[in-house]
Design a protein around this motif. Structure first.
Motif, short mmCIF file in Angstrom:
data_model
loop_
_atom_site.label_atom_id
_atom_site.label_comp_id
_atom_site.label_asym_id
_atom_site.label_seq_id
_atom_site.Cartn_x
_atom_site.Cartn_y
_atom_site.Cartn_z
N VAL A 94 0.84 -1.45 0.01
CA VAL A 94 -0.10 0.01 0.22
C VAL A 94 0.64 1.47 -0.10
N VAL A 95 1.84 1.33 1.15
CA VAL A 95 2.76 2.34 0.92
C VAL A 95 3.50 2.64 -0.09
N GLY A 96 4.09 1.48 -0.84
CA GLY A 96 4.90 1.48 -2.00
C GLY A 96 4.18 2.02 -3.12
N THR A 97 2.76 1.88 -3.24
CA THR A 97 2.32 1.92 -4.55
C THR A 97 1.89 3.48 -4.29
N LEU A 98 1.46 3.90 -3.06
CA LEU A 98 1.14 5.34 -3.08
C LEU A 98 2.28 6.51 -3.26
N PHE A 99 3.62 6.09 -2.86
CA PHE A 99 4.70 6.83 -2.68
C PHE A 99 5.93 6.75 -3.59
N LEU A 100 5.90 5.45 -4.07
CA LEU A 100 7.07 5.19 -4.93
C LEU A 100 6.88 5.53 -6.46
N ALA A 101 7.91 5.89 -7.03
CA ALA A 101 7.82 6.43 -8.55
C ALA A 101 7.67 5.20 -9.57
N GLU A 102 8.37 4.22 -9.08
CA GLU A 102 8.52 2.89 -9.72
C GLU A 102 6.95 2.01 -9.64
N PRO A 103 6.41 1.77 -10.63
CA PRO A 103 5.29 1.09 -10.54
C PRO A 103 5.35 -0.26 -9.98
N LEU A 104 4.09 -0.76 -9.66
CA LEU A 104 4.30 -2.14 -9.00
C LEU A 104 3.70 -3.11 -9.93
N THR A 105 4.72 -4.33 -10.14
CA THR A 105 4.47 -5.23 -11.24
C THR A 105 4.30 -6.48 -10.70
N TRP A 106 3.77 -7.51 -11.38
CA TRP A 106 3.53 -8.95 -10.83
C TRP A 106 4.96 -9.77 -10.44
N PRO A 107 6.04 -9.54 -10.91
CA PRO A 107 7.26 -10.10 -10.55
C PRO A 107 7.51 -9.50 -9.13
N ILE A 108 7.42 -8.48 -8.99
CA ILE A 108 7.56 -7.69 -7.48
C ILE A 108 6.80 -8.37 -6.55
N LEU A 109 5.36 -8.32 -7.05
CA LEU A 109 4.44 -9.05 -6.16
C LEU A 109 5.18 -10.65 -5.67
N ALA A 110 5.38 -11.27 -6.67
CA ALA A 110 5.80 -12.70 -6.45
C ALA A 110 7.04 -12.66 -5.58
N ASN A 111 7.87 -11.90 -5.98
CA ASN A 111 9.10 -11.85 -4.99
C ASN A 111 8.86 -11.56 -3.70
N GLN A 112 7.83 -10.65 -3.44
CA GLN A 112 7.51 -10.24 -2.26
C GLN A 112 6.70 -11.32 -1.17
N GLY A 113 6.06 -12.16 -2.14
CA GLY A 113 5.31 -13.22 -1.54
C GLY A 113 6.28 -14.37 -0.87
N GLN A 114 7.29 -14.48 -1.64
CA GLN A 114 8.35 -15.60 -1.63
C GLN A 114 9.01 -15.08 -0.44
N THR A 115 9.45 -13.76 -0.34
CA THR A 115 10.18 -13.25 0.73
C THR A 115 9.72 -13.66 2.16
N LEU A 116 8.25 -13.33 2.15
CA LEU A 116 7.38 -13.52 3.43
C LEU A 116 7.36 -14.89 3.90
N LEU A 117 7.14 -15.81 2.80
CA LEU A 117 7.23 -17.30 3.14
C LEU A 117 8.33 -17.64 3.76
N PHE A 118 9.52 -17.34 2.96
CA PHE A 118 10.78 -17.68 3.75
C PHE A 118 11.04 -17.00 4.86
N SER A 119 10.85 -15.78 5.14
CA SER A 119 11.12 -15.18 6.62
C SER A 119 10.15 -15.94 7.36
#
Length: 254
Positions: free
Chosen positions: A114-139
């Motif tokens: 949410v915060v990244g979508t609102l404030f970052l200049a770089e757009p949110l993409t599916w690869p970023i979402l997938a990588n975030q999901g993998q990172t959360l599962l690993f952590s």
């Protein structure tokens, strides 16, 4: 087991758990807002300080607090009078701790998006979402290793205040241990998630070693066995079921 799981969740109502969740999410939000100037998702999603200090304290405390609640509310004797084994109560508490840990990580991940979508200049993409999901599962898998340590601390400390001091203390203890024993930096269990998640391989002092992981894993397994023994195998005098049985035997003998 499902019944015990529900009971453990019901105990969380009007407890400190809600405030702990609010605290960790508020700190995470502040950390997110401080990183929005980078403008890039790769930099923004690095939760270095959360993994180094905040999350180890929070997850250790949450696991221990599930046991502390019974001691402070004097519910342990009452719980043991129900037709469930102590091992089932122990497993139910650990499963709830796993669920709370996962909930914190998922909510933190959603907050990042949410915060990244609102404030970052770089757009949110599916690869970023997938990588975030993998990172959360690993952590999440990494932080599950800290839960037996938290359970043991909760069983030993008995009160929420002492548990909080101990949970903060074991993380603050990182600094003198690193200064005194730099060669054994990666052996400390509470540093294992941070070193594994953020090891760049460039700085030898921050490099996670295979020996360190095995030592940390061994400590976690030993803490699981010891907490299991203290809660399941040990026969405390205030245990409702065993106390009533011993009392009945004594009456018959007399």
């Amino acid at each position: 087991m499902l019944t015990l799981w529900k009971v453990e969740f019901m105990k969380l109502k009007r407890s400190l758990v809600g405030w702990v969740l609010v605290f960790v999410l508020a700190v995470h939000l502040i950390a997110d807002l401080s990183k929005t100037g980078s403008g890039e998702w790769d930099v923004f999603l690095q939760a270095v300080y959360m993994d180094l200090w905040i999350r180890p304290v929070v997850f250790t405390f949450l696991a221990g607090y599930l046991f502390v609640m019974d001691y402070e509310g004097r519910m342990q004797s009452l719980c043991f009078t129900y037709p469930f084994r102590r091992s089932e109560w122990f497993i139910a508490k650990m499963l709830v701790a796993c669920a709370l840990t996962g909930a914190v990580l998922v909510l933190s991940g959603l907050l990042d998006i949410v915060v990244g979508t609102l404030f970052l200049a770089e757009p949110l993409t599916w690869p970023i979402l997938a990588n975030q999901g993998q990172t959360l599962l690993f952590s999440w898998c990494l932080y599950l290793g800290l839960l037996p340590l938290g359970a043991l601390m909760g069983i030993v400390t008995v009160t929420a205040l002492r548990l909080a001091v101990a949970a903060i203390g074991v993380v603050v203890l990182e600094f003198p241990l690193v200064a005194l024993f730099p060669g054994y930096f990666s052996w400390y269990p509470w540093l294992s998630p941070y070193l594994t998640m953020h090891d760049s391989g460039q700085n030898e002092a921050l490099h996670v070693s295979e020996t360190g992981l095995w030592v940390a894993l061994s400590i976690m397994l030993l803490s699981l066995m010891l907490s299991w023994y203290l809660y399941v195998m040990k026969d405390p005098s205030d245990d409702g079921r065993s106390f009533s049985i011993r009392s009945s035997v004594k009456k018959v003998e007399s």
